[in-house]
Design a protein around this motif. Structure first.
Motif, PDB file in Angstrom:
ATOM      1  N   GLN A  33      -3.635  25.316  48.781  1.00 60.97           N
ATOM      2  CA  GLN A  33      -3.162  26.665  48.464  1.00 60.97           C
ATOM      3  C   GLN A  33      -3.368  27.588  49.664  1.00 60.97           C
ATOM      4  OE1 GLN A  33      -4.424  28.292  44.617  1.00 60.97           O
ATOM      5  NE2 GLN A  33      -4.972  26.209  43.972  1.00 60.97           N
ATOM      6  N   VAL A  34      -4.549  27.502  50.282  1.00 60.37           N
ATOM      7  CA  VAL A  34      -4.844  28.344  51.448  1.00 60.37           C
ATOM      8  C   VAL A  34      -3.887  27.999  52.591  1.00 60.37           C
ATOM      9  CG1 VAL A  34      -6.579  28.892  53.208  1.00 60.37           C
ATOM     10  CG2 VAL A  34      -7.262  28.689  50.802  1.00 60.37           C
ATOM     11  N   ALA A  35      -3.770  26.709  52.895  1.00 61.89           N
ATOM     12  CA  ALA A  35      -2.917  26.280  54.008  1.00 61.89           C
ATOM     13  C   ALA A  35      -1.462  26.672  53.767  1.00 61.89           C
ATOM     14  CB  ALA A  35      -3.031  24.770  54.211  1.00 61.89           C
ATOM     15  N   ASP A  36      -0.965  26.464  52.566  1.00 58.22           N
ATOM     16  CA  ASP A  36       0.438  26.787  52.271  1.00 58.22           C
ATOM     17  C   ASP A  36       0.707  28.283  52.390  1.00 58.22           C
ATOM     18  OD1 ASP A  36       0.981  24.125  51.864  1.00 58.22           O
ATOM     19  OD2 ASP A  36       1.116  24.261  49.674  1.00 58.22           O
ATOM     20  N   GLN A  37      -0.238  29.113  51.961  1.00 60.84           N
ATOM     21  CA  GLN A  37      -0.015  30.564  52.037  1.00 60.84           C
ATOM     22  C   GLN A  37      -0.077  31.058  53.480  1.00 60.84           C
ATOM     23  OE1 GLN A  37      -1.876  32.919  48.825  1.00 60.84           O
ATOM     24  NE2 GLN A  37      -2.310  30.918  47.915  1.00 60.84           N
ATOM     25  N   ILE A  38      -0.940  30.487  54.274  1.00 64.82           N
ATOM     26  CA  ILE A  38      -0.966  30.863  55.694  1.00 64.82           C
ATOM     27  C   ILE A  38       0.325  30.394  56.362  1.00 64.82           C
ATOM     28  CG2 ILE A  38      -2.109  30.434  57.909  1.00 64.82           C
ATOM     29  CD1 ILE A  38      -4.776  30.382  56.305  1.00 64.82           C
ATOM     30  N   ARG A  39       0.748  29.180  56.049  1.00 64.87           N
ATOM     31  CA  ARG A  39       2.002  28.644  56.598  1.00 64.87           C
ATOM     32  C   ARG A  39       3.181  29.546  56.203  1.00 64.87           C
ATOM     33  NH1 ARG A  39       2.008  23.361  57.858  1.00 64.87           N
ATOM     34  NH2 ARG A  39       0.441  22.933  56.284  1.00 64.87           N
ATOM     35  N   HIS A  40       3.188  29.989  54.950  1.00 60.95           N
ATOM     36  CA  HIS A  40       4.249  30.883  54.472  1.00 60.95           C
ATOM     37  C   HIS A  40       4.175  32.226  55.204  1.00 60.95           C
ATOM     38  CE1 HIS A  40       6.226  33.713  51.636  1.00 60.95           C
ATOM     39  NE2 HIS A  40       7.073  32.708  51.508  1.00 60.95           N
ATOM     40  N   GLY A  41       2.960  32.728  55.415  1.00 60.87           N
ATOM     41  CA  GLY A  41       2.796  33.992  56.139  1.00 60.87           C
ATOM     42  C   GLY A  41       3.348  33.916  57.544  1.00 60.87           C
ATOM     43  N   VAL A  42       3.160  32.785  58.193  1.00 60.88           N
ATOM     44  CA  VAL A  42       3.691  32.600  59.549  1.00 60.88           C
ATOM     45  C   VAL A  42       5.217  32.476  59.487  1.00 60.88           C
ATOM     46  CG1 VAL A  42       3.742  31.039  61.544  1.00 60.88           C
ATOM     47  CG2 VAL A  42       1.559  31.581  60.420  1.00 60.88           C
ATOM     48  N   ALA A  43       5.716  31.697  58.541  1.00 61.53           N
ATOM     49  CA  ALA A  43       7.167  31.486  58.429  1.00 61.53           C
ATOM     50  C   ALA A  43       7.910  32.771  58.121  1.00 61.53           C
ATOM     51  CB  ALA A  43       7.460  30.436  57.350  1.00 61.53           C
ATOM     52  N   THR A  44       7.302  33.667  57.367  1.00 58.19           N
ATOM     53  CA  THR A  44       7.982  34.902  56.977  1.00 58.19           C
ATOM     54  C   THR A  44       7.685  36.063  57.926  1.00 58.19           C
ATOM     55  OG1 THR A  44       6.161  35.499  55.502  1.00 58.19           O
ATOM     56  CG2 THR A  44       8.038  34.287  54.534  1.00 58.19           C
ATOM     57  N   GLY A  45       6.888  35.827  58.936  1.00 58.66           N
ATOM     58  CA  GLY A  45       6.603  36.878  59.909  1.00 58.66           C
ATOM     59  C   GLY A  45       5.477  37.819  59.514  1.00 58.66           C
ATOM     60  N   LYS A  46       4.817  37.557  58.399  1.00 61.14           N
ATOM     61  CA  LYS A  46       3.691  38.404  58.001  1.00 61.14           C
ATOM     62  C   LYS A  46       2.496  38.159  58.918  1.00 61.14           C
ATOM     63  CE  LYS A  46       5.115  38.769  53.229  1.00 61.14           C
ATOM     64  NZ  LYS A  46       4.968  38.251  51.883  1.00 61.14           N
ATOM     65  N   LEU A  47       2.414  36.981  59.483  1.00 62.23           N
ATOM     66  CA  LEU A  47       1.412  36.659  60.495  1.00 62.23           C
ATOM     67  C   LEU A  47       2.184  36.302  61.761  1.00 62.23           C
ATOM     68  CD1 LEU A  47      -1.042  34.419  58.426  1.00 62.23           C
ATOM     69  CD2 LEU A  47      -1.491  36.715  59.303  1.00 62.23           C
ATOM     70  N   ALA A  48       1.838  36.957  62.851  1.00 58.57           N
ATOM     71  CA  ALA A  48       2.557  36.741  64.107  1.00 58.57           C
ATOM     72  C   ALA A  48       1.732  35.893  65.064  1.00 58.57           C
ATOM     73  CB  ALA A  48       2.870  38.088  64.740  1.00 58.57           C
ATOM     74  N   VAL A  49       2.405  35.357  66.051  1.00 55.08           N
ATOM     75  CA  VAL A  49       1.733  34.555  67.083  1.00 55.08           C
ATOM     76  C   VAL A  49       0.592  35.374  67.683  1.00 55.08           C
ATOM     77  CG1 VAL A  49       2.002  33.477  69.356  1.00 55.08           C
ATOM     78  CG2 VAL A  49       3.781  33.217  67.607  1.00 55.08           C
ATOM     79  N   GLY A  50      -0.576  34.773  67.741  1.00 55.73           N
ATOM     80  CA  GLY A  50      -1.748  35.433  68.312  1.00 55.73           C
ATOM     81  C   GLY A  50      -2.600  36.176  67.312  1.00 55.73           C
ATOM     82  N   ASP A  51      -2.112  36.363  66.097  1.00 54.79           N
ATOM     83  CA  ASP A  51      -2.921  37.047  65.076  1.00 54.79           C
ATOM     84  C   ASP A  51      -4.167  36.222  64.776  1.00 54.79           C
ATOM     85  OD1 ASP A  51      -1.266  39.205  64.771  1.00 54.79           O
ATOM     86  OD2 ASP A  51      -0.362  38.512  62.883  1.00 54.79           O
ATOM     87  N   PRO A  52      -5.312  36.882  64.707  1.00 56.45           N
ATOM     88  CA  PRO A  52      -6.535  36.149  64.374  1.00 56.45           C
ATOM     89  C   PRO A  52      -6.653  35.923  62.875  1.00 56.45           C
ATOM     90  CG  PRO A  52      -7.038  38.454  64.715  1.00 56.45           C
ATOM     91  CD  PRO A  52      -5.573  38.294  64.995  1.00 56.45           C
ATOM     92  N   LEU A  53      -7.302  34.839  62.516  1.00 58.92           N
ATOM     93  CA  LEU A  53      -7.636  34.609  61.118  1.00 58.92           C
ATOM     94  C   LEU A  53      -9.133  34.755  60.954  1.00 58.92           C
ATOM     95  CD1 LEU A  53      -4.798  33.073  61.343  1.00 58.92           C
ATOM     96  CD2 LEU A  53      -5.492  32.249  59.127  1.00 58.92           C
TER      97      LEU A  53
END
Length: 146
Positions: A33-53
């Protein structure tokens, strides 16, 4: 039970929030669930390249899960090229790169498409309706891309 965690993202327009929802008792493992939501965040642009987790320990504390669960999710995302681990600094959204061959990507796409199509067909959607829904989702994702 539903647990929420907000990952703050700082931008020139202010602070955006990225939310991770965990459903306990789900058939899907929590790390997935965690991995899929982070993956979705990256795919939809909610998380951008270089954003820290958040660190493994910080996210595990917020989600009230075992740190090994978050570590497993992060490890899967690093393996898939979604995140990168920087020694002593933490985890960051990685620049998109092709780490799998076309055949492997096609195999992985089939792996997620088969259950999706089985569910959609069992809900009574026909091929045209499924295609229309996919196109709507793709347009929505494209609008959210930076």
């Amino acid at each position: 039970m539903l647990l929420l965690y907000y990952v703050p993202q700082y931008s020139s327009q202010g602070i955006a929030m990225f939310r991770i929802q965990i459903t306990t008792g789900s058939s899907q493992p929590i790390y997935r669930q965690v991995a899929d939501q982070i993956r979705h965040g990256v795919a939809t642009g909610k998380l951008a390249v270089g954003d820290p987790l958040p660190s493994v320990r910080a996210l595990a504390t917020e989600l009230v899960v075992n740190p090994n669960t978050v570590a497993k999710a992060y490890a899967a995302l690093v393996r898939d090229g979604v995140l990168e681990s920087q020694q002593g600094r933490g985890y960051f959204v990685a620049k998109r790169r092709e780490i799998y061959s076309r055949a492997e990507r096609t195999r992985r796409l089939g792996e997620v498409m088969d259950p999706f199509l089985a569910e959609a067909l069992s809900l009574g959607f026909d091929e045209d309706q499924i295609i229309v829904e996919i196109q709507k989702r793709m347009r929505k994702i494209a609008r959210n891309q930076p």
